[in-house]
Each structure stands twice: as structure tokens, then as C-alpha cells.
Design a protein around this motif. Structure first.
Motif, mmCIF file in Angstrom:
data_model
loop_
_atom_site.group_PDB
_atom_site.id
_atom_site.type_symbol
_atom_site.label_atom_id
_atom_site.label_comp_id
_atom_site.label_asym_id
_atom_site.label_seq_id
_atom_site.Cartn_x
_atom_site.Cartn_y
_atom_site.Cartn_z
ATOM 1 N N PRO A 1 0.839 -1.213 0.000
ATOM 2 C CA PRO A 1 0.000 0.000 0.000
ATOM 3 C C PRO A 1 0.867 1.253 0.000
ATOM 4 O O PRO A 1 1.615 1.518 0.933
ATOM 5 C CB PRO A 1 -0.805 -0.137 1.298
ATOM 6 C CG PRO A 1 -0.002 -1.034 2.170
ATOM 7 C CD PRO A 1 0.767 -1.939 1.274
ATOM 8 N N TRP B 1 -0.833 -9.447 -0.688
ATOM 9 C CA TRP B 1 -1.317 -8.094 -0.410
ATOM 10 C C TRP B 1 -0.781 -7.725 0.974
ATOM 11 O O TRP B 1 -1.266 -8.180 1.994
ATOM 12 C CB TRP B 1 -2.836 -8.070 -0.432
ATOM 13 C CG TRP B 1 -3.471 -7.433 -1.645
ATOM 14 C CD1 TRP B 1 -4.493 -6.541 -1.629
ATOM 15 C CD2 TRP B 1 -3.163 -7.632 -3.025
ATOM 16 N NE1 TRP B 1 -4.836 -6.162 -2.916
ATOM 17 C CE2 TRP B 1 -4.019 -6.823 -3.791
ATOM 18 C CE3 TRP B 1 -2.206 -8.403 -3.695
ATOM 19 C CZ2 TRP B 1 -3.979 -6.762 -5.182
ATOM 20 C CZ3 TRP B 1 -2.167 -8.346 -5.081
ATOM 21 C CH2 TRP B 1 -3.036 -7.547 -5.801
ATOM 22 N N THR C 1 -1.700 3.781 -4.433
ATOM 23 C CA THR C 1 -2.151 2.400 -4.609
ATOM 24 C C THR C 1 -3.602 2.249 -4.186
ATOM 25 O O THR C 1 -4.023 2.810 -3.178
ATOM 26 C CB THR C 1 -1.281 1.449 -3.760
ATOM 27 O OG1 THR C 1 0.083 1.660 -4.087
ATOM 28 C CG2 THR C 1 -1.643 0.004 -4.032
ATOM 29 N N ASP C 2 -4.365 1.489 -4.969
ATOM 30 C CA ASP C 2 -5.749 1.154 -4.597
ATOM 31 C C ASP C 2 -5.829 -0.371 -4.464
ATOM 32 O O ASP C 2 -6.071 -1.072 -5.451
ATOM 33 C CB ASP C 2 -6.719 1.655 -5.660
ATOM 34 C CG ASP C 2 -8.183 1.501 -5.238
ATOM 35 O OD1 ASP C 2 -8.457 0.607 -4.399
ATOM 36 O OD2 ASP C 2 -9.044 2.244 -5.752
ATOM 37 N N PRO C 3 -5.596 -0.915 -3.248
ATOM 38 C CA PRO C 3 -5.554 -2.374 -3.079
ATOM 39 C C PRO C 3 -6.848 -3.070 -3.480
ATOM 40 O O PRO C 3 -6.809 -4.171 -4.026
ATOM 41 C CB PRO C 3 -5.274 -2.546 -1.580
ATOM 42 C CG PRO C 3 -4.662 -1.260 -1.147
ATOM 43 C CD PRO C 3 -5.309 -0.210 -1.988
ATOM 44 N N THR C 4 -7.994 -2.422 -3.218
ATOM 45 C CA THR C 4 -9.282 -3.074 -3.495
ATOM 46 C C THR C 4 -9.545 -3.148 -4.992
ATOM 47 O O THR C 4 -9.890 -4.207 -5.536
ATOM 48 C CB THR C 4 -10.419 -2.329 -2.790
ATOM 49 O OG1 THR C 4 -10.130 -2.250 -1.394
ATOM 50 C CG2 THR C 4 -11.747 -3.041 -2.998
ATOM 51 N N GLY D 1 0.240 -5.662 4.256
ATOM 52 C CA GLY D 1 -0.337 -4.594 5.061
ATOM 53 C C GLY D 1 -1.399 -5.138 5.990
ATOM 54 O O GLY D 1 -1.526 -6.343 6.194
ATOM 55 N N ASP D 2 -2.205 -4.211 6.527
ATOM 56 C CA ASP D 2 -3.204 -4.604 7.520
ATOM 57 C C ASP D 2 -4.585 -4.206 7.033
ATOM 58 O O ASP D 2 -5.085 -4.727 6.044
ATOM 59 C CB ASP D 2 -2.867 -3.967 8.863
ATOM 60 C CG ASP D 2 -3.642 -4.587 10.029
ATOM 61 O OD1 ASP D 2 -4.273 -5.640 9.821
ATOM 62 O OD2 ASP D 2 -3.599 -4.025 11.122
ATOM 63 N N ALA D 3 -5.203 -3.244 7.674
ATOM 64 C CA ALA D 3 -6.593 -2.885 7.359
ATOM 65 C C ALA D 3 -6.744 -2.374 5.930
ATOM 66 O O ALA D 3 -7.766 -2.618 5.275
ATOM 67 C CB ALA D 3 -7.084 -1.834 8.356
ATOM 68 N N ASP D 4 -5.727 -1.663 5.424
ATOM 69 C CA ASP D 4 -5.834 -1.065 4.082
ATOM 70 C C ASP D 4 -5.998 -2.116 2.983
ATOM 71 O O ASP D 4 -6.601 -1.837 1.943
ATOM 72 C CB ASP D 4 -4.591 -0.217 3.780
ATOM 73 C CG ASP D 4 -4.531 1.045 4.624
ATOM 74 O OD1 ASP D 4 -5.568 1.405 5.222
ATOM 75 O OD2 ASP D 4 -3.448 1.657 4.685
ATOM 76 N N VAL D 5 -5.444 -3.282 3.179
ATOM 77 C CA VAL D 5 -5.465 -4.294 2.116
ATOM 78 C C VAL D 5 -6.466 -5.404 2.398
ATOM 79 O O VAL D 5 -6.619 -6.320 1.587
ATOM 80 C CB VAL D 5 -4.064 -4.901 1.911
ATOM 81 C CG1 VAL D 5 -3.041 -3.829 1.571
ATOM 82 C CG2 VAL D 5 -3.631 -5.704 3.132
ATOM 83 N N GLU D 6 -7.149 -5.354 3.521
ATOM 84 C CA GLU D 6 -8.008 -6.465 3.945
ATOM 85 C C GLU D 6 -9.101 -6.773 2.933
ATOM 86 O O GLU D 6 -9.346 -7.928 2.580
ATOM 87 C CB GLU D 6 -8.616 -6.134 5.308
ATOM 88 C CG GLU D 6 -9.299 -7.315 5.959
ATOM 89 C CD GLU D 6 -9.741 -7.009 7.378
ATOM 90 O OE1 GLU D 6 -10.817 -7.510 7.767
ATOM 91 O OE2 GLU D 6 -9.023 -6.277 8.079
#
Length: 921
Positions: free
Chosen positions: A402, A429, A406-409, A431-436
Motif C-alpha cells: 500500500p 497483499w 495504490t488502490d488495493p481493493t 499490510g493490515d486494514a488497508d489491504v483487507e
């Protein structure tokens, strides 16, 4: 005209499963008796009963306890005989000393299955082991199957059956889990709730007194809810049963194993180099490779691989393409990949050019492909589309970190469209919450996602190795060169003569004679009992020569300075003879010196010293070893292990696992050695081990392989050592091969009605080309009678299908072919095939006969069926049957002539043929 007939393995097997699968009584019971049900809070008896009634499984529960009228409000019975209805499953929770009697009462009452949760058996010593044998005697009186003792029990989450004393019911899913540790079962169960992992079956196997690994692997292999099987193992038990079942099931359902005891010490004392090198854990690895099972090192890997292999196709090779938006994670993934044996895919010129057009100039211009930190979802998608088409790549790993742009979703949405590209695709992916949310999108699209890229690379290495091992099982080998029966007799005579003189150590000369009897080249070796005789032999052979100590008791010649090389004249030979005699006398005593052997000094230029050997493993019996040889063999420890018997494909796989293999292919200007000849030599060596079962340990060290020229010394055993089993061991006590060898007892000649001389023999993996030719000779009518419907020729001769027909496990299936050698051309042709397949978990089998249209009406079908019945008797089968089309009257007449009874079935177009061939085992 004689017709071919259908083996009821497809539609009939499904119909008969409920009648013929004994383990259904344990996993899908209609009625359960809890023997030892208790009212006491916290007791196992109360917990089991509560689990059964609080998770309805669609059946009836009967508590059995003579001290209570009811338990948990349910009427209780004093013993199993008092239960008013037939009982499918008995769960036994009584003291160990009472269990033999309880099981005996269950057998008398017709109970079909039992789970013994009670402890206090072989784990406590001799007394407990004796109790186990008493239990087994009772089980064998009936048709009961038993899991345990000393186990947690079993769960069938899809039906709601919880026959355990665990606190909780496993979630339904697609993974069949088998554990030898009840404590680990409870830990895994707790973990599965946190991770939302579901199971098709959850099994604590306990002591494996009756039901073992093989039974459960077959059962889960047939279970439609199970997509993969994971196993926690502490001991192998019946190795042949495990390997047999695993080899069959692993082709369609991944089997992943974690085994305790990886660091167990290797054999501390061995007469041969092989015995010193072949540690038990390494042998276990070799056994798993042989049956296509994947071994992992941790519990997390166990379930990671079950998920990955169920979601993604297997990579064809070790080459991985990495696409990342940050350089560091790509480097980490690369390190993990290469350290563990994988490779970075080399980008094709077309891929390189396409990426140059798509990506900013600053991209990495190499693999890992760094598409830079500002990569948007579209750049990810297009880059992956390009590299997915690269023929040099066997799999993809896409990494996202992230960053500000970057737009992980959305990137995950774009990537998920590539989930079915025909190659495995993994994701990290980071990271933590950003990539969940993005990680969940990928997981739902069957793209396994990992928080760290090195973990993903590690998983990819497991994937390609798994596929590599499976392919080895089903690649069509080259037919090995035959060994004359009279030569086998020579080898047997040498061994018997040595034993009759009280020896278990063969001399070098005797050892080489046995190798020569199997077509393994050996260096000329003559025995001299005086210095003068040594000189005479040296002059006959030609200088330079080698002198080695000749002794019937000395195991390692170098330990007594018993080898002198490169002797160029008579003086050197005399001096060497005297030096060897003195050294032996000084170090171990003159009585151990019986002379010397005189051998030519082989030119070692452009050659390699290898070792080829076999020793006995306590669990798997004879084990083969191949690798780098010479005096420092234990120091280099470059070796691969395998289980006999070998074919040429398996021999090549053993060679490929060693570091020396690269050199054998040709390095630094040297030519490659004759690898095909080396394969054949390994196959013949495995024949020695399979057929001469009195051999305990055998070494060829060194086996000299020349890299240039094909002459009489291009492959030659320079030294050989054979150690026999102890003199007091009987044939019945000899270690059993873990994999049943080719059953030569079923090979014999026969004459058809029109006078053709043929050989009827078991099928071999090498027969695949002949089976293809056979299918070209079949009419549509023959195909229809055999399979109950028409199947295209292209489907019938597909390699994936024929592997199942030619690569047999002779413990479970036997196929006899009629082999005709054309006297004019020397070419072979299969005229007919008869197949006998055991039904899993039973002592019953089904047969099928298939005869080429050109050779029908020659009695081939009748003769094959006669011989299949003989095989059934030898294998102690109880019943042999088949389903036959009603209109196939010719096949029905053959069956009736041989004593089969013909019965109608619920399907008017089909009749069933049955014959009882032997009593129960």
C-alpha cells in the motif's frame, strides 16, 4: 461372437458403496451405542453422549451402562445385547481391561463399527499391547471395523455426527483431516474456529489397531465432500497400505502430511555406506515422493497447501514470474524462491517488448517485474495479462504494497479476472486494514493470498515439487532390459552357499558375480593367495593394476589399508601384497587375510565416481540409494533415496535429485554420460534387491561412469559389497517391500484355439503404447459392451486415462494382458486385457474383460477370467463380481461356464455376475 463386458466401476460402484463400504458404519451411522455413557459432570462418557445428542446426525443414540437407568434423560441399557435395535456404531469408553469383552459382545450383536476412546493399551507397555491383541482377535471374528484405541473420536461435519469428547463441532468444509494425536486434534479444532476453516471429516486415528491410514485415505478419496486430505502423522504403521492408498488417491485429491520426528537420528551402525547414509526421515520423504504425497514442515503450511492445491492448478515447472509495485518485497520473494530450489522465469523477447510498451521507462527490465509504486489497477491487470502468456513462466506471484497512489481493493478486482489462466497465480497483499478488502476479494476468487511474499514463494515451491513427484508416477517408462532366469539362479546359489558356510558377508568376488548375473558390468577381479600369483595375474591383466584385500570378514578395506592403486610392475605388486598382509595381521589378525584381488587400474579421466546401494529401513523395508561415491561418500552426502522396484522414469527421478546429476549431463566441455544406460543399470540393480530378498545391505562404490566414449568400461562397478540377513532369519521374517513388485508368478505362456503362442502376464507401465494399439482395434459394439456407452478413441487413449490402467498398484488391482510377439516382425501386440479391482475396504473385487475384435472367439476371454479367479483366490478375496449388459449373452455364458451365478438388477438392462472364491480373511 464373444463380447467384451463392463466392469461395474463407475455406475455400479456408486450403487454398491452403501452395501460394501464398512467405514460408512462409523462415518454415517443410523444408530449409535455409547458404551460407558456417564452421568458424571466432566466425564468422557457424558461429553460424548452430549455431543451426539446436541448435534443431530439423523440417527438414534442408545446409552449403555449397567449402573444407570438413564443418562441425560435417555433410557440406558445394561449391555449391547439389550439394545432393542440393530446398532451400526459402538463408541466404547470403558476401562482398557474390559474392552476385549465389550468388543466381543458387540461382534456377537452384529455391530458393524466401533470407536474405542479408552486409553491404557500399547502406549503403557507389554500389558496394554496384549490387551490390544485380545481386542483385535474379537474384531476379526466378525466384519467389524474399529478406530482406536486411545483416540479422540471422529466427526462428520456435513451430517452433524460428533462422536468425540472434544468441546465443539468442526465447521463443514472440504478438507479431510486425520491425526494420530488427539491433543493436536483439539488444538486444530480451536484454530479452525478462529480461521473459519471447515472439514469434510475430522478424525483422530489413535493406535491404528484395525483401521489405518490406507483405509481412511481410500474412504476420503471416495467421499464427494472431500477435496483434499491433510494428515498429522507420528508413525506410518502398515507402510504398504499407506503407500498403496495414497498413490491412488493423490492423483485426484491432494494429500498433505506433517510428520513428527523429522530430526530422528539416522542409523548409527551399518556395514555399508548406504546404511550409514539412509536415515529414516529421509526414507520417509522418499516414500512420500513415490506415492505423490506432499510433506510440509508446519501446521500452517499443512492447511495453506490444502487450500492452494484445491484452488489453483499445479505448475508444470519451477519457473515463477513475480510482478510487484516495490523492489524490496520482490527481492525477498526471489530469495525464498531460489533458496528452496525454484527459479525465476526468464522473460521471452515478446514479453519484454510488450512490457516496455506498457510500463514507464524506470521499470526493472527484468524478473521480478517492478511496475513501480505509482501502479494503478489497470497497470497491474495489463502487466499480468502480458506475463501470463509467456511460455517460459510456470506460475505468477503478484505483490502489492500500500502506497500513496495504490488502490488495493480495485487492483484486486482487476487481478481476480486472471484466476483461471491455466497457470497458478498467487498473491501477497502486504499490510493490515488497508489491504483487507482486496485480499478477501482475491481469496473469494480462488487466488490464494498471503501477507508476506516470501511465504507465497515458499508455497509455489511446494506446488511445483508436488506436481513433479506426481508426474514421475505416471510418465511412461522405457521397457527395461530383461534378466535371464538362469542368471537369477546363479545369484541365488551364491547367496545360499555363503549362508551354508555360516557367512553373512559376501566376498568382493561373490558380490560382483551377483551383480554380473543381473547384467551390471563389473571390473575384472581375480583372487591371488600369494605374491607370486598376484604378479602372474597382474601380467595377464596388464599393468597398471589394483590390489585389494580379499577377506570373508573385513567390511571396509580402507580401514586396514587394504587397497593399493596404480601398481605398474611386478615389484610394486609384490610389495603391495606384503604390505596388505602385514597391515591386516597387525590391525585385525592374520586369520582375516585370505589373499588379494587383482584388478585392472581403470583410467579415471573424464569419469565420475558414483554410489549405488540398498539397505533396510525399519518401516519401509529395502531402500535404494544413488549419489556421489568414492572414499568421501559420507562427507559429501550427495544422495537420493528411492523405494524398489524402479522403472526407467523413477530411476531418472532419483538421479535428478542429486547434485552430481548436473555434471552427468555434461559440464565444462565434458560430454554427458550415457544417462539411458545408467537408468537401465539402476533398474537392474533394483531387480537384485527385489528378487534376492536375503540381501540386507549392498553397495557399489564406486560405480565408475565415463563421460566420453561408449566402451566396455563406460559403466563399471569397481567395488561391491553385499551383507546378508542373519542366518537364523526365516523367509517369513524378511522385511517386506513397501511397494509390491511386478508379480512374476502370474506370467506364463498359452496357446489360442487357432494355435497362436502368446504370453499372459500382468500389465506394466511400459505397456501404454500397446494399449493404444489395442484400442484402435475395437469396434463400437465392443466399446459399448465394455463401458455401457460409447467413448471416443481420443478419450480412451488419452495418457491421463491410460496411466490409471497401466500403472497399477498390484496390491489393489491386477490386470492381465495377452501379449503376442509377431514372429516375422518381432513386434509385440496386446490382444486382450482382463482386470480385477478390489473394492475399497472389502475383500471383494470386480472384473472386466476386453478383447480385440480381431481375436475374439479364440478363448482369450475365458482364459483371462479363469486366471483372474486364480488371482482372487491367491489374494484371499471373498467375492468376485461384475455387471454385464443383458444383451451381452456371450459374456454371461462365459461366466456361467466358470461357476458364476447371474442375478437380475434393478436396472433391466444390466445383470450381475457373482462367484465366491475364498473364505473371509
Amino acid at each position: 461372437m464373444q463380447k467384451t463386458m463392463q466392469l461395474g466401476s463407475d455406475r455400479a460402484y456408486d450403487i454398491l458403496r452403501s452395501e460394501h463400504q464398512p467405514l460408512d458404519a462409523i462415518f454415517a451411522p443410523k444408530s449409535i451405542a455409547v458404551i460407558g455413557a456417564s452421568q458424571r459432570e466432566g466425564s468422557v462418557g457424558r461429553t460424548v453422549l452430549w455431543n451426539l445428542i446436541s448435534h443431530p446426525f439423523g440417527g438414534t443414540v442408545f446409552p449403555v451402562n449397567p449402573k444407570h437407568h438413564s443418562v441425560l434423560g435417555i433410557k440406558t441399557y445394561p449391555n449391547i445385547a439389550a439394545v432393542p435395535e440393530p446398532v451400526d456404531l459402538a463408541i466404547v469408553i470403558t476401562p482398557a481391561s474390559t474392552v476385549p469383552g465389550v468388543i466381543g459382545e458387540c461382534v456377537d450383536a452384529g455391530v458393524k463399527g466401533a470407536i474405542v476412546l479408552s486409553a491404557g493399551f500399547k502406549e503403557i507397555g507389554t500389558t496394554g499391547a496384549e490387551l490390544e491383541q485380545q481386542v483385535l482377535q474379537q474384531v476379526r471374528r466378525g466384519k467389524m471395523r474399529l478406530i482406536g484405541p486411545n483416540c479422540l473420536g471422529v466427526m462428520n461435519p456435513h451430517t452433524g455426527l460428533n462422536a468425540t469428547f472434544a468441546h465443539g463441532m468442526a465447521l463443514p468444509g472440504k478438507v479431510g483431516f486425520i491425526s494420530q494425536s488427539g491433543a493436536l486434534c483439539t488444538a486444530i479444532l480451536d484454530w479452525s474456529f478462529r480461521e473459519n476453516v471447515g472439514f469434510s471429516a475430522f478424525i483422530s486415528i489413535g493406535s491404528m489397531l484395525d483401521v489405518g491410514w490406507g483405509d481412511l485415505i481410500y474412504y476420503l478419496g471416495d467421499d464427494p465432500h472431500t477435496e483434499s486430505i491433510v494428515i498429522y502423522m507420528e508413525s506410518i504403521g502398515d507402510a504398504r497400505s499407506f503407500l498403496s492408498a495414497a498413490r491412488e488417491v493423490a492423483l485426484t485429491k491432494p494429500i498433505i502430511v506433517i510428520k513428527a520426528g523429522r530430526t530422528a537420528a539416522a542409523a548409527k551402525a551399518a556395514a555399508s555406506h548406504t546404511g550409514a547414509l539412509a536415515g529414516s526421515d529421509a526414507v520417509f520423504d522418499a516414500a512420500l515422493r513415490r506415492c505423490g504425497v506432499l510433506r510440509v514442515k508446519s501446521i500452517s503450511e499443512l492447511f495453506d497447501m490444502a487450500e492452494v492445491l484445491a484452488k489453483q492448478p499445479r505448475p508444470k515447472g519451477p519457473r515463477l514470474t513475480i510482478v510487484t509495485n516495490a523492489g524490496g518485497p520482490g527481492v525477498l520473494a526471489t530469495d525464498a524462491l531460489i533458496t528452496d530450489g525454484g527459479e525465476l522465469a526468464e522473460l521471452s523477447p515478446e514479453t519484454y517488448a510488450a512490457l516496455n510498451e506498457l510500463l514507464p521507462p524506470q521499470w526493472s527490465h527484468n524478473n521480478p517485474i517492478d511496475i513501480l509504486g505509482d501502479a494503478d489497477p489497470m497497470r497491474y491487470a495489463k502487466a499480468l495479462e502480458i506475463v501470463a502468456k509467456d511460455p517460459n513462466s510456470d506460475g505468477l506471484l503478484v505483490i502489492l504494497t500500500p502506497q500513496a497512489m495504490t488502490d488495493p481493493t480495485q487492483s484486486a478486482y482487476k487481478v481476480k479476472s486472471l484466476a483461471r489462466i491455466g497457470k497458478p497465480i498467487l498473491a501477497s497483499w502486504m499490510g493490515d486494514a488497508d489491504v483487507e478488502a482486496g485480499a478477501e476479494i482475491l481469496n473469494q476468487a480462488s487466488i490464494p493470498t498471503f501477507p508476506f511474499p516470501d511465504t507465497a514463494a515458499h508455497v509455489f515451491n511446494y506446488m511445483w515439487r508436488y506436481n513433479y513427484n506426481l508426474r514421475a508416477l505416471y510418465e511412461t517408462p522405457v521397457l527395461p532390459e530383461g534378466v535371464d532366469t538362469s542368471d537369477r539362479t546363479i545369484a541365488k546359489t551364491i547367496i545360499q552357499t555363503a549362508r551354508e558356510t555360516g557367512r553373512t558377508l559376501l566376498t568382493e568376488v561373490e558380490s560382483k558375480q551377483i551383480l554380473a548375473a543381473y547384467g551390471i558390468p563389473t571390473v575384472t577381479t581375480q583372487v591371488a593367495t600369494s605374491a607370486a600369483e598376484a604378479v602372474r595375474l597382474a601380467e595377464e591383466i596388464g599393468y597398471p593394476v589394483v590390489l585389494k584385500v580379499y577377506s570373508k570378514t573385513i567390511t571396509h578395506k580402507t580401514d586396514v589399508d587394504g587397497v593399493h592403486l596404480n601398481l605398474r610392475d611386478a615389484k610394486a605388486v609384490r610389495e603391495a601384497y606384503d604390505a596388505i598382509a602385514l597391515s591386516v595381521s597387525t590391525k585385525v589378525g592374520a586369520n582375516h587375510f585370505a589373499g588379494v584381488t587383482v584388478q585392472p587400474m581403470i583410467n579415471l579421466k573424464n569419469s565420475y565416481e558414483l554410489i549405488l546401494g540398498s539397505s533396510i529401513d525399519a518401516q519401509f523395508g529395502p531402500v535404494l540409494l544413488f549419489g556421489t561415491g568414492g572414499q568421501l561418500v559420507e562427507v559429501f552426502q550427495d544422495r537420493a533415496l528411492g523405494l524398489p522396484p524402479l522403472n526407467t522414469t523413477l530411476a531418472r527421478r532419483m538421479m535428478e535429485q542429486t547434485r552430481i546429476y548436473k555434471a552427468l549431463q555434461g559440464v565444462r566441455g565434458r560430454k554427458a554420460v550415457n544417462l539411458e544406460a545408467l537408468e537401465q543399470l539402476l533398474v537392474r540393480f533394483s531387480q537384485v534387491v527385489v528378487e534376492q530378498r536375503l540381501i540386507k545391505e549392498i553397495d557399489i562404490n564406486p560405480l565408475l561412469v565415463k563421460a566420453e566414449g561408449i566402451d566396455e568400461n563406460s559403466l563399471v562397478a569397481l567395488d561391491a559389497r553385499i551383507v546378508l540377513h542373519d542366518l537364523d532369519i526365516t523367509e517369513a521374517q524378511l522385511p517386506k517391500l513397501a511397494i509390491r513388485p511386478y508379480p512374476t508368478q502370474y506370467v506364463s505362456s498359452w496357446t489360442t484355439r487357432n494355435g497362436m503362442q502368446v504370453t499372459i502376464r500382468p500389465i506394466r507401465p511400459e505397456d501404454e503404447p500397446l494399449m493404444i494399439k489395442l484400442h484402435h482395434t475395437l469396434s463400437e459394439e465392443s466399446v459399448f459392451f465394455r463401458y455401457f456407452h460409447l467413448i471416443k478413441l481420443s478419450q480412451r487413449i488419452a495418457h491421463e486415462r491410460l496411466t490409471r490402467l497401466c500403472f497399477l498398484d498390484y496390491d489393489r488391482e491386477m490386470a492381465l494382458v495377452v501379449d503376442y510377439e509377431n514372429p516375422e516382425t518381432g513386434e509385440h501386440e496386446v490382444l486382450a486385457v482382463g482386470r480385477l479391482s478390489k473394492l475399497h475396504g472389502t475383500s471383494e473385487a470386480e472384473f472386466a474383460i476386453l478383447v480385440s475384435d480381431r481375436y475374439q472367439c479364440q478363448g482369450l476371454g475365458t482364459e483371462l477370467l479363469k486366471r483372474l479367479l486364480e488371482v482372487g483366490r491367491d489374494e484371499q478375496l471373498r467375492l468376485i463380481s461384475a455387471e454385464i449388459l443383458t444383451e451381452n449373452s456371450a459374456m454371461q455364458r462365459v461366466c456361467e461356464k466358470l461357476g458364476f451365478r447371474i442375478y437380475p438388477t434393478v436396472d433391466a438392462s444390466v445383470v450381475r455376475a457373482e462367484i465366491k472364491v475364498a473364505g473371509e480373511r
